[in-house]
Design a protein around this motif. Structure first.
Motif, PDB file in Angstrom:
ATOM      1  N   ALA A 119       0.812  -1.223   0.000  1.00  0.00           N
ATOM      2  CA  ALA A 119       0.000   0.000   0.000  1.00  0.00           C
ATOM      3  C   ALA A 119       0.845   1.273   0.000  1.00  0.00           C
ATOM      4  O   ALA A 119       0.434   2.286  -0.578  1.00  0.00           O
ATOM      5  CB  ALA A 119      -0.934   0.005   1.211  1.00  0.00           C
ATOM      6  N   ILE A 120       2.012   1.239   0.648  1.00  0.00           N
ATOM      7  CA  ILE A 120       2.769   2.475   0.858  1.00  0.00           C
ATOM      8  C   ILE A 120       3.170   3.150  -0.455  1.00  0.00           C
ATOM      9  O   ILE A 120       2.907   4.350  -0.655  1.00  0.00           O
ATOM     10  CB  ILE A 120       4.008   2.223   1.746  1.00  0.00           C
ATOM     11  N   PRO A 121       3.798   2.458  -1.416  1.00  0.00           N
ATOM     12  CA  PRO A 121       4.156   3.133  -2.670  1.00  0.00           C
ATOM     13  C   PRO A 121       2.955   3.692  -3.418  1.00  0.00           C
ATOM     14  O   PRO A 121       3.030   4.781  -4.012  1.00  0.00           O
ATOM     15  CB  PRO A 121       4.854   2.028  -3.479  1.00  0.00           C
ATOM     16  N   GLN A 122       1.831   2.976  -3.373  1.00  0.00           N
ATOM     17  CA  GLN A 122       0.637   3.455  -4.072  1.00  0.00           C
ATOM     18  C   GLN A 122       0.046   4.688  -3.391  1.00  0.00           C
ATOM     19  O   GLN A 122      -0.458   5.601  -4.051  1.00  0.00           O
ATOM     20  CB  GLN A 122      -0.408   2.337  -4.147  1.00  0.00           C
ATOM     21  N   LEU A 123       0.114   4.727  -2.073  1.00  0.00           N
ATOM     22  CA  LEU A 123      -0.361   5.914  -1.354  1.00  0.00           C
ATOM     23  C   LEU A 123       0.555   7.111  -1.604  1.00  0.00           C
ATOM     24  O   LEU A 123       0.087   8.244  -1.723  1.00  0.00           O
ATOM     25  CB  LEU A 123      -0.454   5.623   0.143  1.00  0.00           C
ATOM     26  N   VAL A 124       1.865   6.863  -1.711  1.00  0.00           N
ATOM     27  CA  VAL A 124       2.795   7.951  -2.036  1.00  0.00           C
ATOM     28  C   VAL A 124       2.489   8.496  -3.431  1.00  0.00           C
ATOM     29  O   VAL A 124       2.500   9.715  -3.658  1.00  0.00           O
ATOM     30  CB  VAL A 124       4.252   7.460  -1.944  1.00  0.00           C
ATOM     31  N   LYS A 125       2.185   7.596  -4.358  1.00  0.00           N
ATOM     32  CA  LYS A 125       1.835   8.029  -5.719  1.00  0.00           C
ATOM     33  C   LYS A 125       0.544   8.849  -5.711  1.00  0.00           C
ATOM     34  O   LYS A 125       0.436   9.874  -6.398  1.00  0.00           O
ATOM     35  CB  LYS A 125       1.683   6.808  -6.630  1.00  0.00           C
ATOM     36  N   LEU A 126      -0.450   8.415  -4.929  1.00  0.00           N
ATOM     37  CA  LEU A 126      -1.701   9.177  -4.827  1.00  0.00           C
ATOM     38  C   LEU A 126      -1.443  10.533  -4.186  1.00  0.00           C
ATOM     39  O   LEU A 126      -2.044  11.539  -4.588  1.00  0.00           O
ATOM     40  CB  LEU A 126      -2.717   8.380  -4.006  1.00  0.00           C
ATOM     41  N   SER A 161      -2.406  11.311   2.505  1.00  0.00           N
ATOM     42  CA  SER A 161      -1.548  11.785   3.597  1.00  0.00           C
ATOM     43  C   SER A 161      -2.047  11.291   4.948  1.00  0.00           C
ATOM     44  O   SER A 161      -1.243  10.908   5.816  1.00  0.00           O
ATOM     45  CB  SER A 161      -1.474  13.323   3.588  1.00  0.00           C
ATOM     46  N   THR A 162      -3.361  11.263   5.121  1.00  0.00           N
ATOM     47  CA  THR A 162      -3.911  10.781   6.390  1.00  0.00           C
ATOM     48  C   THR A 162      -3.627   9.302   6.576  1.00  0.00           C
ATOM     49  O   THR A 162      -3.264   8.853   7.675  1.00  0.00           O
ATOM     50  CB  THR A 162      -5.430  11.035   6.430  1.00  0.00           C
ATOM     51  N   ALA A 163      -3.787   8.523   5.506  1.00  0.00           N
ATOM     52  CA  ALA A 163      -3.497   7.090   5.593  1.00  0.00           C
ATOM     53  C   ALA A 163      -2.011   6.845   5.867  1.00  0.00           C
ATOM     54  O   ALA A 163      -1.651   5.985   6.685  1.00  0.00           O
ATOM     55  CB  ALA A 163      -3.925   6.399   4.299  1.00  0.00           C
ATOM     56  N   LEU A 164      -1.149   7.580   5.188  1.00  0.00           N
ATOM     57  CA  LEU A 164       0.299   7.417   5.398  1.00  0.00           C
ATOM     58  C   LEU A 164       0.699   7.784   6.826  1.00  0.00           C
ATOM     59  O   LEU A 164       1.559   7.122   7.421  1.00  0.00           O
ATOM     60  CB  LEU A 164       1.070   8.264   4.387  1.00  0.00           C
ATOM     61  N   TYR A 165       0.103   8.831   7.354  1.00  0.00           N
ATOM     62  CA  TYR A 165       0.409   9.222   8.737  1.00  0.00           C
ATOM     63  C   TYR A 165       0.075   8.082   9.698  1.00  0.00           C
ATOM     64  O   TYR A 165       0.855   7.753  10.592  1.00  0.00           O
ATOM     65  CB  TYR A 165      -0.379  10.478   9.107  1.00  0.00           C
ATOM     66  N   VAL A 206      10.297   2.826   6.386  1.00  0.00           N
ATOM     67  CA  VAL A 206      11.353   2.474   5.426  1.00  0.00           C
ATOM     68  C   VAL A 206      10.755   2.363   4.026  1.00  0.00           C
ATOM     69  O   VAL A 206      11.328   2.864   3.045  1.00  0.00           O
ATOM     70  CB  VAL A 206      12.032   1.158   5.842  1.00  0.00           C
ATOM     71  N   ARG A 207       9.595   1.713   3.921  1.00  0.00           N
ATOM     72  CA  ARG A 207       8.943   1.589   2.613  1.00  0.00           C
ATOM     73  C   ARG A 207       8.606   2.958   2.045  1.00  0.00           C
ATOM     74  O   ARG A 207       8.726   3.199   0.841  1.00  0.00           O
ATOM     75  CB  ARG A 207       7.676   0.751   2.749  1.00  0.00           C
ATOM     76  N   ALA A 208       8.149   3.869   2.905  1.00  0.00           N
ATOM     77  CA  ALA A 208       7.785   5.204   2.436  1.00  0.00           C
ATOM     78  C   ALA A 208       9.004   5.954   1.916  1.00  0.00           C
ATOM     79  O   ALA A 208       8.950   6.616   0.876  1.00  0.00           O
ATOM     80  CB  ALA A 208       7.117   5.984   3.570  1.00  0.00           C
ATOM     81  N   VAL A 209      10.124   5.859   2.629  1.00  0.00           N
ATOM     82  CA  VAL A 209      11.353   6.532   2.184  1.00  0.00           C
ATOM     83  C   VAL A 209      11.812   5.961   0.848  1.00  0.00           C
ATOM     84  O   VAL A 209      12.175   6.700  -0.076  1.00  0.00           O
ATOM     85  CB  VAL A 209      12.455   6.401   3.251  1.00  0.00           C
ATOM     86  N   LYS A 210      11.768   4.638   0.709  1.00  0.00           N
ATOM     87  CA  LYS A 210      12.171   4.003  -0.550  1.00  0.00           C
ATOM     88  C   LYS A 210      11.254   4.404  -1.698  1.00  0.00           C
ATOM     89  O   LYS A 210      11.685   4.450  -2.862  1.00  0.00           O
ATOM     90  CB  LYS A 210      12.197   2.489  -0.384  1.00  0.00           C
ATOM     91  N   ALA A 211       9.993   4.695  -1.376  1.00  0.00           N
ATOM     92  CA  ALA A 211       9.025   5.093  -2.408  1.00  0.00           C
ATOM     93  C   ALA A 211       9.155   6.565  -2.785  1.00  0.00           C
ATOM     94  O   ALA A 211       8.419   7.047  -3.645  1.00  0.00           O
ATOM     95  CB  ALA A 211       7.607   4.800  -1.932  1.00  0.00           C
ATOM     96  N   GLY A 212      10.080   7.284  -2.142  1.00  0.00           N
ATOM     97  CA  GLY A 212      10.303   8.687  -2.480  1.00  0.00           C
ATOM     98  C   GLY A 212       9.366   9.665  -1.806  1.00  0.00           C
ATOM     99  O   GLY A 212       9.120  10.758  -2.318  1.00  0.00           O
TER     100      GLY A 212
END
Length: 442
Positions: free
Chosen positions: A274-281, A294-298, A309-315
């Motif tokens: 989910a993390i890379p897809q949420l970063v893309k959204l 942003s709310t989901a990622l938080y 770590v996944r979020a950082v790797k996803a940029g």
């Protein structure tokens, strides 16, 4: 003649609806007056009380239309509501049936019905704008008190071979679950969760959207969260973030947020991709999509290091810094709060600095709102506490003057953090500190 708004008619009607549907004599003309001009009916009753024996005339038609009179000993509550709906159709709208469900105004092609209605810190909380939509909500609310039979039929229709019936059933379940917690429990107990999850994988984008949104509404009930996750909803929701239309993506993000409120689900959602897809959204979505992402990622990154770590790797840091740099935009606060949970680990701080986050934060401390200044100084303090090199970068951005101003005029928390950060920045920048900083960034 003064025209009453739909809202006024509904509010007034609800006060008397129970009495109306229990009446053994219920004519369509009475219903029409009751719903479309309740004040006239109340005035009529006040000036000339009507006895139930003389209120209605016999129908001279030897083969009467069953909708011409609805008696409680002949029709169920949903059928009565269907009759009311059909009467409303004669007032300039298309006709309904309810239990038979040829509800043309609940059309699957009604563009307004695709609007999202998640409780996800969204800027769009309303579902319908047209007057007829108020009628839909009214009818569904009326049916909801005795809706077990209806729910069972809708759940059955979710497994239909007809895509149209699947759409219609998913949409009506979504509406029934929108505002009534008891309906969410009823729908889940009726076995709707698994067939709704199967709809999320549909190739039909609108079927997918309705399935996602219905699952979202069911997930608003705490009792349903474990059942939804254990039924296998997480991976289909993650796929919807990739393959769905914009509404499906936004509501999938909200549904994942709701499921992540159970701590044990956060890691599973991260492992599902989910993390890379949420970063893309967060980067490419609509205004609402960015807020939901942003709310989901938080939530997902707040306590699970692997998700950070996944979020950082996803940029994520590049996206967050860009959003924070747009001080005229609406994402400064939310982006900063997400950044504040990711910079708690060394990889997050290094990525934040590498993406140019320090100058952005100093500018926010100088010209942002009080809340923005507070979260900005919190992040700066997190970045600087473990690294003399980062403290030098902050010092070189001329951060001391705005920090001094904040220590005197900010919120209590901002004052405390600003004073602590000023003290750090004034410490000698020793070679040992620089060496420790290089270890952090290495």
């Amino acid at each position: 003649m003064v025209k009453y708004s739909i809202r006024t008619r509904v509010i007034t009607s609800l006060k008397h609806f129970v009495t109306l549907v229990k009446s053994p004599y219920l004519s369509l003309s009475y219903i029409r007056t009751f719903l479309f001009c309740p004040s006239a009916l109340l005035s009529q009753r006040k000036n000339k009380p009507l006895h139930k024996k003389t209120r209605f005339h016999k129908n001279p038609n030897p083969n009467p239309n069953p909708l011409d009179r609805v008696r409680t000993n002949r029709y169920s509550l949903p059928e009565k509501i269907g009759a009311i709906a059909l009467t409303m159709g004669t007032e300039g709208t298309t006709n309904y049936t309810y239990f038979g469900r040829s509800i043309s105004q609940l059309s699957i092609n009604d563009e307004s019905s695709s609007s999202a209605f998640s409780d996800c810190n969204s800027d769009r909380s309303g579902e319908f704008s047209a007057a007829s939509s108020q009628t839909r909500r009214f009818l569904l609310a009326c049916a909801a008190d005795n809706s077990d039979d209806l729910i069972r039929q809708l759940v059955s229709d979710l497994g239909s071979d007809s895509v149209h019936e699947q759409k219609q059933a998913a949409m009506e379940i979504r509406l029934l679950a929108k505002n009534k917690p008891e309906n969410r429990i009823r729908i889940a107990k009726a076995g709707a969760i698994k067939p709704l999850i199967s709809l999320i994988s549909s190739q039909d984008l609108q079927v997918q959207e309705y399935g996602v949104t219905a699952i979202l509404n069911l997930s608003l009930c705490d009792e349903n969260k474990d059942a939804i996750a254990s039924a296998g909803a997480i991976r289909p929701l993650v796929r919807a973030l990739t393959s769905g239309n914009s509404t499906a993506k936004e509501n999938a993000a909200c549904a994942l947020l709701r499921l992540s409120q159970v701590d044990s689900h956060k890691a599973a959602i991260g492992r599902a991709g989910a993390i890379p897809q949420l970063v893309k959204l967060l980067e490419t979505g609509s205004s609402r999509g960015k807020k939901d992402a942003s709310t989901a990622l938080y939530s997902l990154c707040s306590t699970v290091k692997e998700n950070k770590v996944r979020a950082v790797k996803a940029g994520i840091m590049r996206v967050l810094v860009e959003l924070m740099a747009d001080l005229e935009g609406e994402m400064v606060d939310k982006s900063a709060y997400v950044a504040s949970v990711v910079v708690t680990m060394a990889e997050g701080r290094a990525a934040f600095v590498a993406e140019g986050g320090i100058p952005v934060l100093v500018e926010i401390v100088e010209v942002g709102t009080q809340r923005q200044k507070e979260i900005a100084v919190v992040i700066l303090l997190q970045v600087c506490e473990e690294s003399a090199a980062y403290r030098k970068l902050v010092f070189d951005e001329s951060a001391i003057p705005p920090l001094v101003a904040l220590s005197q005029s900010g919120t209590n928390r901002a004052k405390q953090k600003a004073e602590k950060l000023i003290e750090l920045l004034r410490q000698p920048r020793s070679s040992n500190g620089s060496a420790r900083a290089s270890e952090v960034t290495g």
